[in-house]
Design an enzyme around this catalytic site. Structure first.
Site, PDB file in Angstrom:
ATOM      1  N   HIS A 266      24.273 -19.363  67.717  1.00 50.10           N
ATOM      2  CA  HIS A 266      24.582 -19.135  66.292  1.00 50.10           C
ATOM      3  C   HIS A 266      25.569 -17.967  66.228  1.00 50.10           C
ATOM      4  O   HIS A 266      25.217 -16.830  65.927  1.00 50.10           O
ATOM      5  CB  HIS A 266      23.305 -18.815  65.512  1.00 50.10           C
ATOM      6  CG  HIS A 266      23.582 -18.397  64.088  1.00 50.10           C
ATOM      7  ND1 HIS A 266      24.202 -19.219  63.172  1.00 50.10           N
ATOM      8  CD2 HIS A 266      23.341 -17.229  63.432  1.00 50.10           C
ATOM      9  CE1 HIS A 266      24.316 -18.579  62.022  1.00 50.10           C
ATOM     10  NE2 HIS A 266      23.810 -17.370  62.150  1.00 50.10           N
TER      11      HIS A 266
ATOM     12  N   ASP B  35      24.178 -23.647  60.151  1.00 48.56           N
ATOM     13  CA  ASP B  35      25.453 -24.138  60.686  1.00 48.56           C
ATOM     14  C   ASP B  35      25.531 -25.665  60.548  1.00 48.56           C
ATOM     15  O   ASP B  35      26.577 -26.215  60.194  1.00 48.56           O
ATOM     16  CB  ASP B  35      25.571 -23.739  62.164  1.00 48.56           C
ATOM     17  CG  ASP B  35      25.288 -22.267  62.365  1.00 48.56           C
ATOM     18  OD1 ASP B  35      26.077 -21.441  61.893  1.00 48.56           O
ATOM     19  OD2 ASP B  35      24.241 -21.933  62.960  1.00 48.56           O
TER      20      ASP B  35
HETATM   21  P1  NAD Z   1      18.233  -7.559  54.489  1.00 46.20           P
HETATM   22  O1  NAD Z   1      18.781  -6.272  55.003  1.00 46.20           O
HETATM   23  O2  NAD Z   1      18.424  -7.907  53.062  1.00 46.20           O
HETATM   24  O3  NAD Z   1      16.682  -7.635  54.781  1.00 46.20           O
HETATM   25  C1  NAD Z   1      16.158  -7.358  56.037  1.00 46.20           C
HETATM   26  C2  NAD Z   1      14.753  -6.849  55.814  1.00 46.20           C
HETATM   27  O4  NAD Z   1      14.158  -6.706  57.093  1.00 46.20           O
HETATM   28  C3  NAD Z   1      14.687  -5.481  55.133  1.00 46.20           C
HETATM   29  O5  NAD Z   1      13.840  -5.559  53.996  1.00 46.20           O
HETATM   30  C4  NAD Z   1      14.129  -4.557  56.210  1.00 46.20           C
HETATM   31  O6  NAD Z   1      13.299  -3.532  55.673  1.00 46.20           O
HETATM   32  C5  NAD Z   1      13.318  -5.564  57.043  1.00 46.20           C
HETATM   33  N1  NAD Z   1      13.021  -5.120  58.405  1.00 46.20           N
HETATM   34  C6  NAD Z   1      13.787  -4.386  59.242  1.00 46.20           C
HETATM   35  N2  NAD Z   1      13.138  -4.157  60.393  1.00 46.20           N
HETATM   36  C7  NAD Z   1      11.940  -4.774  60.295  1.00 46.20           C
HETATM   37  C8  NAD Z   1      10.821  -4.905  61.151  1.00 46.20           C
HETATM   38  N3  NAD Z   1      10.805  -4.334  62.348  1.00 46.20           N
HETATM   39  N4  NAD Z   1       9.752  -5.607  60.718  1.00 46.20           N
HETATM   40  C9  NAD Z   1       9.746  -6.188  59.499  1.00 46.20           C
HETATM   41  N5  NAD Z   1      10.781  -6.087  58.629  1.00 46.20           N
HETATM   42  C10 NAD Z   1      11.857  -5.397  59.028  1.00 46.20           C
HETATM   43  O7  NAD Z   1      18.811  -8.699  55.454  1.00 46.20           O
HETATM   44  P2  NAD Z   1      18.879 -10.262  55.164  1.00 46.20           P
HETATM   45  O8  NAD Z   1      20.151 -10.567  54.466  1.00 46.20           O
HETATM   46  O9  NAD Z   1      17.604 -10.726  54.587  1.00 46.20           O
HETATM   47  O10 NAD Z   1      19.091 -10.817  56.656  1.00 46.20           O
HETATM   48  C11 NAD Z   1      18.074 -10.708  57.620  1.00 46.20           C
HETATM   49  C12 NAD Z   1      18.586 -11.157  58.975  1.00 46.20           C
HETATM   50  O11 NAD Z   1      18.885 -12.551  58.960  1.00 46.20           O
HETATM   51  C13 NAD Z   1      19.877 -10.477  59.413  1.00 46.20           C
HETATM   52  O12 NAD Z   1      19.803 -10.166  60.797  1.00 46.20           O
HETATM   53  C14 NAD Z   1      20.923 -11.532  59.170  1.00 46.20           C
HETATM   54  O13 NAD Z   1      22.073 -11.345  59.970  1.00 46.20           O
HETATM   55  C15 NAD Z   1      20.163 -12.768  59.562  1.00 46.20           C
HETATM   56  N6  NAD Z   1      20.698 -14.052  59.110  1.00 46.20           N
HETATM   57  C16 NAD Z   1      20.616 -15.098  59.980  1.00 46.20           C
HETATM   58  C17 NAD Z   1      21.076 -16.347  59.597  1.00 46.20           C
HETATM   59  C18 NAD Z   1      21.024 -17.519  60.538  1.00 46.20           C
HETATM   60  O14 NAD Z   1      21.610 -18.558  60.212  1.00 46.20           O
HETATM   61  N7  NAD Z   1      20.354 -17.465  61.677  1.00 46.20           N
HETATM   62  C19 NAD Z   1      21.623 -16.516  58.327  1.00 46.20           C
HETATM   63  C20 NAD Z   1      21.673 -15.431  57.467  1.00 46.20           C
HETATM   64  C21 NAD Z   1      21.215 -14.194  57.870  1.00 46.20           C
HETATM   65  C1  LMR Z   2      25.309 -16.522  58.603  1.00 43.73           C
HETATM   66  O1  LMR Z   2      25.677 -17.367  59.422  1.00 43.73           O
HETATM   67  O2  LMR Z   2      25.618 -16.584  57.393  1.00 43.73           O
HETATM   68  C2  LMR Z   2      24.430 -15.381  59.073  1.00 43.73           C
HETATM   69  O3  LMR Z   2      24.199 -15.459  60.440  1.00 43.73           O
HETATM   70  C3  LMR Z   2      24.941 -14.052  58.661  1.00 43.73           C
HETATM   71  C4  LMR Z   2      26.135 -13.647  59.472  1.00 43.73           C
HETATM   72  O4  LMR Z   2      26.163 -12.503  59.956  1.00 43.73           O
HETATM   73  O5  LMR Z   2      27.046 -14.463  59.605  1.00 43.73           O
END
Ligand code: NAD
Ligand code: LMR
Length: 324
Positions: free
Chosen positions: A187, A159
């Site tokens: 967030h 962000d």
């Molecule tokens: P994705 O679905 O591509 O990958 C998630 C992975 O986590 C998968 O490979 C899944 O098998 C694994 N997983 C699920 N449960 C698990 C566990 N208990 N232990 C270990 N691994 C596990 O998702 P992504 O796009 O990589 O996103 C991951 C997370 O990050 C999501 O919750 C997304 O919303 C979040 N995210 C946060 C931010 C932020 O700014 N804070 C930004 C982008 C994404």
């Molecule tokens: C983001 O900010 O891009 C991530 O937290 C993914 C989402 O769900 O917005």
């Protein structure tokens, strides 16, 4: 060669994992002279995909990468871990808010917090990326009573970077001219990107843009950028999220005089103690500390309170679910 730093990445086979691991192994997380050992934690069904990623890591012949471990056992993954990036969780789909993921993802972070408590190295630093990141970090932290609370953080650096980029485009300045940007709160869509303390060319940023743009364009664009990415890509942000995770840990370890991170509140700025909320922070001697003494006007107060109120509601919800 120095002893490698063990970096554990959960959800290693996911989209963010794929964008993150190569940058860690190349030295961008901790520094160009710090060897790393990677531990990849996945659910059993995704271990094979993680093995594929590990093969590609091998094929890069990174000089700093001293080993890769792949496991579906959190006790193994966090054993001796110095840095833990908790990415593994379900991402939201179009039309969802990040808080809607609490039920699905909250259950992941209690056991991982316990495993960190029992097995991680004494200097463990945890960054939670998986959404809803602040409250998942709270769950992990509450399940790790022997680890200093300050070692648990959640990611609002994406962000923060989004806010830098939007403001730089508006004022037609390089991002490097912007100082003291702050994201407050959760967030989520309630987050508050603050231009009243940010400076451009040494002058208050809010004075250099019109109020309507600040209220009606800047704040909602930053706060809803995640949804806009999902709408455009059909998948949630990945490379930019991985980049922000690198920035967050890099600055935590190596120092910075101002950035945004969600850290455990000590009651500063009226944020209830214990909530993991985003603040302006600096990092000194490997510790994030909340920057003190900023004046908060009525406009900012209302927005900070709204986002912090949402965090308190999320905390109450996970309490009800027995997760903390
Ligand atoms: P994705 O679905 O591509 O990958 C998630 C992975 O986590 C998968 O490979 C899944 O098998 C694994 N997983 C699920 N449960 C698990 C566990 N208990 N232990 C270990 N691994 C596990 O998702 P992504 O796009 O990589 O996103 C991951 C997370 O990050 C999501 O919750 C997304 O919303 C979040 N995210 C946060 C931010 C932020 O700014 N804070 C930004 C982008 C994404
Ligand atoms: C983001 O900010 O891009 C991530 O937290 C993914 C989402 O769900 O917005």
């Amino acid at each position: 060669m120095a002893t490698p730093v063990k970096v554990t990445v959960t959800g290693a086979a996911g989209q963010i994992g794929y964008a993150l691991l190569f940058r860690i192994a190349s030295g961008q997380l901790l520094g160009a002279d710090v060897p790393v050992k990677l531990s990849l934690l996945e659910i059993p069904q995704a271990v094979k995909a993680a093995e594929g990623t590990a093969m590609e890591l091998d094929d890069c012949a990174f000089p700093l990468l001293s080993g890769i471990e792949i496991t579906d056992d959190a006790n193994v993954a966090f054993s001796g871990a110095n840095v833990a990036l908790l990415v593994g969780a379900m991402p939201r789909k179009a039309g969802m808010e990040r808080g809607d993921l609490l039920g699905a993802n909250g259950g992941i972070f209690g056991p991982q917090g316990k495993a960190i408590n029992e097995h991680a190295a004494d200097d463990i630093r945890v960054l939670v990326v998986g959404n809803p990141a602040n409250t998942n970090a709270l769950i992990a932290q509450q399940n790790a009573p022997d680890v200093p609370a300050e070692r648990f953080t959640a990611m609002t650096r994406l962000d923060h970077n989004r806010a830098l980029s939007q403001l730089a485009a508006k004022l037609q300045v390089p991002v490097t001219e912007i100082k003291k940007m702050t994201i407050w709160g959760n967030h989520s869509a309630t987050q508050y990107p603050d231009l009243f303390h940010a400076e451009v060319g040494g002058k208050v940023a809010a004075d250099q843009v019109d109020g309507e743009w600040l209220r009606e364009t800047f704040i909602p664009t930053v706060a809803k950028r995640g949804a806009a990415i999902i709408e455009a890509r059909g998948a949630s942000s990945a490379a930019s999220a991985a980049n922000a995770a690198i920035d967050h840990v890099h600055d935590w370890v190596n120092g910075t005089d101002w950035t945004s991170a969600a850290v455990v509140s000590d009651g500063s700025y009226g944020v209830p103690e214990g909530l993991i909320s985003s603040f302006p922070v600096r990092s000194v001697d490997g510790r994030y500390e909340i920057i003190q003494g900023l004046e908060i006007d009525a406009f900012s107060r209302e927005r900070i309170d709204a986002s912090v109120g949402e965090l308190a509601e999320e905390r109450d919800a996970v309490r009800e679910l027995g997760l903390i």
